[in-house]
Design a protein around this motif. Structure first.
Motif, mmCIF file in Angstrom:
data_model
loop_
_atom_site.group_PDB
_atom_site.id
_atom_site.type_symbol
_atom_site.label_atom_id
_atom_site.label_comp_id
_atom_site.label_asym_id
_atom_site.label_seq_id
_atom_site.Cartn_x
_atom_site.Cartn_y
_atom_site.Cartn_z
ATOM 1 N N ARG A 9 12.755 0.143 6.192
ATOM 2 C CA ARG A 9 13.064 -1.119 6.866
ATOM 3 C C ARG A 9 12.199 -1.231 8.120
ATOM 4 O O ARG A 9 12.243 -0.363 8.989
ATOM 5 C CB ARG A 9 14.548 -1.135 7.246
ATOM 6 N N ILE A 10 11.387 -2.276 8.200
ATOM 7 C CA ILE A 10 10.530 -2.510 9.354
ATOM 8 C C ILE A 10 10.716 -3.951 9.805
ATOM 9 O O ILE A 10 10.377 -4.887 9.070
ATOM 10 C CB ILE A 10 9.055 -2.234 9.023
ATOM 11 N N GLY A 11 11.276 -4.122 10.986
ATOM 12 C CA GLY A 11 11.572 -5.468 11.467
ATOM 13 C C GLY A 11 12.537 -6.171 10.541
ATOM 14 O O GLY A 11 13.591 -5.629 10.195
ATOM 15 N N ASP A 12 12.163 -7.360 10.095
ATOM 16 C CA ASP A 12 13.010 -8.133 9.183
ATOM 17 C C ASP A 12 12.697 -7.854 7.714
ATOM 18 O O ASP A 12 13.217 -8.541 6.833
ATOM 19 C CB ASP A 12 12.830 -9.641 9.450
ATOM 20 N N PHE A 13 11.861 -6.881 7.448
ATOM 21 C CA PHE A 13 11.403 -6.650 6.078
ATOM 22 C C PHE A 13 11.937 -5.336 5.517
ATOM 23 O O PHE A 13 12.001 -4.325 6.214
ATOM 24 C CB PHE A 13 9.867 -6.627 6.021
ATOM 25 N N THR A 14 12.281 -5.390 4.239
ATOM 26 C CA THR A 14 12.607 -4.189 3.479
ATOM 27 C C THR A 14 11.461 -3.921 2.513
ATOM 28 O O THR A 14 11.073 -4.795 1.731
ATOM 29 C CB THR A 14 13.917 -4.364 2.696
ATOM 30 N N LEU A 15 10.901 -2.722 2.582
ATOM 31 C CA LEU A 15 9.803 -2.334 1.715
ATOM 32 C C LEU A 15 10.308 -1.307 0.713
ATOM 33 O O LEU A 15 10.942 -0.317 1.092
ATOM 34 C CB LEU A 15 8.646 -1.738 2.526
ATOM 35 N N SER A 16 10.015 -1.537 -0.550
ATOM 36 C CA SER A 16 10.446 -0.630 -1.619
ATOM 37 C C SER A 16 9.227 -0.182 -2.415
ATOM 38 O O SER A 16 8.441 -1.024 -2.882
ATOM 39 C CB SER A 16 11.452 -1.311 -2.545
ATOM 40 N N SER A 50 3.778 -8.336 -2.723
ATOM 41 C CA SER A 50 3.877 -7.158 -3.583
ATOM 42 C C SER A 50 2.481 -6.577 -3.767
ATOM 43 O O SER A 50 1.480 -7.271 -3.620
ATOM 44 C CB SER A 50 4.488 -7.516 -4.942
ATOM 45 N N VAL A 51 2.441 -5.283 -4.073
ATOM 46 C CA VAL A 51 1.173 -4.599 -4.318
ATOM 47 C C VAL A 51 1.327 -3.752 -5.574
ATOM 48 O O VAL A 51 2.343 -3.065 -5.751
ATOM 49 C CB VAL A 51 0.776 -3.683 -3.138
ATOM 50 N N VAL A 52 0.314 -3.838 -6.435
ATOM 51 C CA VAL A 52 0.254 -2.967 -7.609
ATOM 52 C C VAL A 52 -0.907 -2.002 -7.401
ATOM 53 O O VAL A 52 -2.036 -2.420 -7.099
ATOM 54 C CB VAL A 52 0.058 -3.772 -8.906
ATOM 55 N N TYR A 53 -0.626 -0.706 -7.550
ATOM 56 C CA TYR A 53 -1.641 0.330 -7.371
ATOM 57 C C TYR A 53 -2.030 0.882 -8.732
ATOM 58 O O TYR A 53 -1.171 1.179 -9.564
ATOM 59 C CB TYR A 53 -1.092 1.457 -6.490
ATOM 60 N N ARG A 54 -3.338 1.006 -8.953
ATOM 61 C CA ARG A 54 -3.841 1.496 -10.236
ATOM 62 C C ARG A 54 -4.806 2.653 -10.046
ATOM 63 O O ARG A 54 -5.507 2.738 -9.038
ATOM 64 C CB ARG A 54 -4.558 0.369 -11.000
ATOM 65 N N SER A 55 -4.809 3.524 -11.038
ATOM 66 C CA SER A 55 -5.819 4.558 -11.162
ATOM 67 C C SER A 55 -6.486 4.331 -12.503
ATOM 68 O O SER A 55 -5.857 4.528 -13.559
ATOM 69 C CB SER A 55 -5.187 5.955 -11.093
ATOM 70 N N GLY A 56 -7.738 3.861 -12.472
ATOM 71 C CA GLY A 56 -8.356 3.429 -13.715
ATOM 72 C C GLY A 56 -7.625 2.198 -14.239
ATOM 73 O O GLY A 56 -7.450 1.219 -13.526
ATOM 74 N N HIS A 57 -7.135 2.314 -15.480
ATOM 75 C CA HIS A 57 -6.394 1.194 -16.070
ATOM 76 C C HIS A 57 -4.879 1.409 -16.013
ATOM 77 O O HIS A 57 -4.124 0.570 -16.504
ATOM 78 C CB HIS A 57 -6.832 0.994 -17.528
ATOM 79 N N SER A 58 -4.448 2.499 -15.401
ATOM 80 C CA SER A 58 -3.021 2.824 -15.392
ATOM 81 C C SER A 58 -2.378 2.431 -14.061
ATOM 82 O O SER A 58 -2.942 2.686 -12.989
ATOM 83 C CB SER A 58 -2.802 4.323 -15.632
ATOM 84 N N VAL A 59 -1.203 1.833 -14.130
ATOM 85 C CA VAL A 59 -0.429 1.540 -12.927
ATOM 86 C C VAL A 59 0.223 2.828 -12.448
ATOM 87 O O VAL A 59 0.919 3.511 -13.209
ATOM 88 C CB VAL A 59 0.657 0.477 -13.206
ATOM 89 N N GLY A 63 1.729 2.893 -9.139
ATOM 90 C CA GLY A 63 2.687 2.611 -8.085
ATOM 91 C C GLY A 63 2.841 1.124 -7.854
ATOM 92 O O GLY A 63 1.946 0.333 -8.172
ATOM 93 N N THR A 64 3.999 0.736 -7.320
ATOM 94 C CA THR A 64 4.240 -0.650 -6.933
ATOM 95 C C THR A 64 4.956 -0.675 -5.591
ATOM 96 O O THR A 64 5.781 0.191 -5.293
ATOM 97 C CB THR A 64 5.110 -1.392 -7.968
ATOM 98 N N LEU A 65 4.619 -1.673 -4.784
ATOM 99 C CA LEU A 65 5.255 -1.884 -3.489
ATOM 100 C C LEU A 65 5.711 -3.326 -3.404
ATOM 101 O O LEU A 65 4.952 -4.245 -3.749
ATOM 102 C CB LEU A 65 4.273 -1.589 -2.352
ATOM 103 N N THR A 66 6.942 -3.537 -2.971
ATOM 104 C CA THR A 66 7.429 -4.890 -2.700
ATOM 105 C C THR A 66 7.931 -4.952 -1.276
ATOM 106 O O THR A 66 8.539 -3.998 -0.771
ATOM 107 C CB THR A 66 8.564 -5.304 -3.656
#
Length: 367
Positions: free
Chosen positions: A318-325, A346-355, A357-360
């Protein structure tokens, strides 16, 4: 001499989860937890969140009565000094010996020292005692300096600002949380902190700490009635290396069952690099839920039950008014895609063609 049985070193989520899990399967075998922390086992994530912000004061994982009712022996405020894997016993700093049939090594991490002149005087935020001291100091402070742009530093800085303390966050990287989330998401975190009232100094390091604040390496002064060093943590593998357990990358190697290289010795939590079945490779995870899950697997394995670590690691901050997951495998991404959404991104993290990690990030009312 105490009777041998199940022994966990560490009273965090991994050690408690392992002991609780083993006890449920074996109601009559002695179960014991050794911990250097004198406090009843407690939840650590709220220390930089609700607890520092003035709420969530009930942090106990279980009451003292719960441990008594379940016949789990808590030995608190005691330091384990050596593991004798041949004799299957743990020796404490005071010379006491605790034999075991099954041992779960879950001592967690220690704060990385701030190695600058006066750095020892900066406050920490690793234990409940640290959090109480910081909370009391903040009550009477007009200004604060938080050193470090990781999760604890960002959360603590935003909470201090909400309390009305003029707070400066000193970040050595070009953006807070850059190592974890990447530069683009880190820039958004910097905006969250600024919106919460935190002054953010980027690509900046501290040269010295004194009673009235800090001196930066560029020579500037930043005043702070409170100085918090959130400079990261280091897995405490001293017992493991002393016992000759296999280590890699500064962590104890464990398989998918949380077994180490020593007979009937398991590892869980921050100290491990463990094989994750879903990832199909060894994974490092330093988060509360994952430590509890690894403890569960270790407890089941010790109890003779089939169990593997297969869950995808993840955490929420939790940072300020935001919740990051975040959910994913950590720092293995070679590309990321940030997408704006209503009330966040949101952010999608990839290595090559594979996901990998995800961040919202979602805006929600402050708690």
């Amino acid at each position: 001499m105490v009777a041998p049985g199940f022994l966990a070193i560490g009273s965090g989520p991994a050690g408690v989860s392992a002991a609780e899990t083993f006890r449920r399967r074996h109601p009559h075998i002695p179960v014991r937890i050794l911990s250097a922390d004198p406090a009843l086992p407690y939840a650590r994530p709220p220390l930089s969140k609700e607890f520092l912000g003035g709420g969530h004061t009930d942090l106990d994982l279980h009451s003292a009565g719960w441990f008594r009712r379940h016949d789990i022996d808590l030995v608190l405020g005691i330091t384990a000094e050596h593991i004798d894997v041949d004799a299957q016993e743990v020796v404490t700093a005071g010379g006491a010996r605790y034999p075991y049939w099954h041992l779960v090594l879950a001592p967690g991490s220690a704060a990385v020292p701030l190695n600058v002149p006066g750095g020892h005087s900066a406050q920490r935020l690793r234990s409940l005692a640290d959090a109480v001291a910081l909370k009391m100091a903040a009550r009477y402070a007009e200004s604060a300096v938080v050193i470090g742009g990781g999760l604890v530093g960002c959360e603590a800085a935003s909470r201090l600002a909400v309390l009305g303390v003029a707070t400066t966050l000193v970040v050595p990287e070009p953006a807070p949380l850059q190592r974890r989330f990447g530069l683009e998401a880190g820039k958004r975190v910097a905006e969250m902190l600024s919106d919460a009232g935190v002054r953010v100094l980027l690509s900046t390091t501290v040269a010295a700490v004194d009673d009235t604040g800090v001196t930066l390496t560029v020579g500037d002064r930043v005043d702070g009635d409170v100085v918090l060093a959130a400079t990261g943590v280091r897995p405490d593998i001293r017992l493991a290396t002393g016992a000759g357990l296999t280590t890699r990358q500064g962590r104890v190697v464990a398989d998918e069952h949380m077994r180490t290289s020593a007979h009937n010795v398991y590892a869980a939590g921050d100290v491990t690099i463990a094989y994750n079945v879903a990832a199909a490779r060894p994974v490092v995870s330093e988060h509360w839920r994952d430590a509890a899950q690894q403890g569960l697997v270790a407890g089941l394995t010790a109890a003779g039950q089939p169990a593997v670590w297969s869950k995808v690691p993840g955490f929420t901050c939790r940072i300020g008014d935001f919740t990051l997951s975040y959910r994913g495998w950590g720092g293995d991404a070679d590309q990321s895609t940030l997408t704006d959404a209503e009330g966040g991104f949101s952010v999608v993290y990839r290595s090559g063609h594979s996901v990998v990690g995800t961040l919202t990030a979602r805006s929600s009312p402050a708690s």
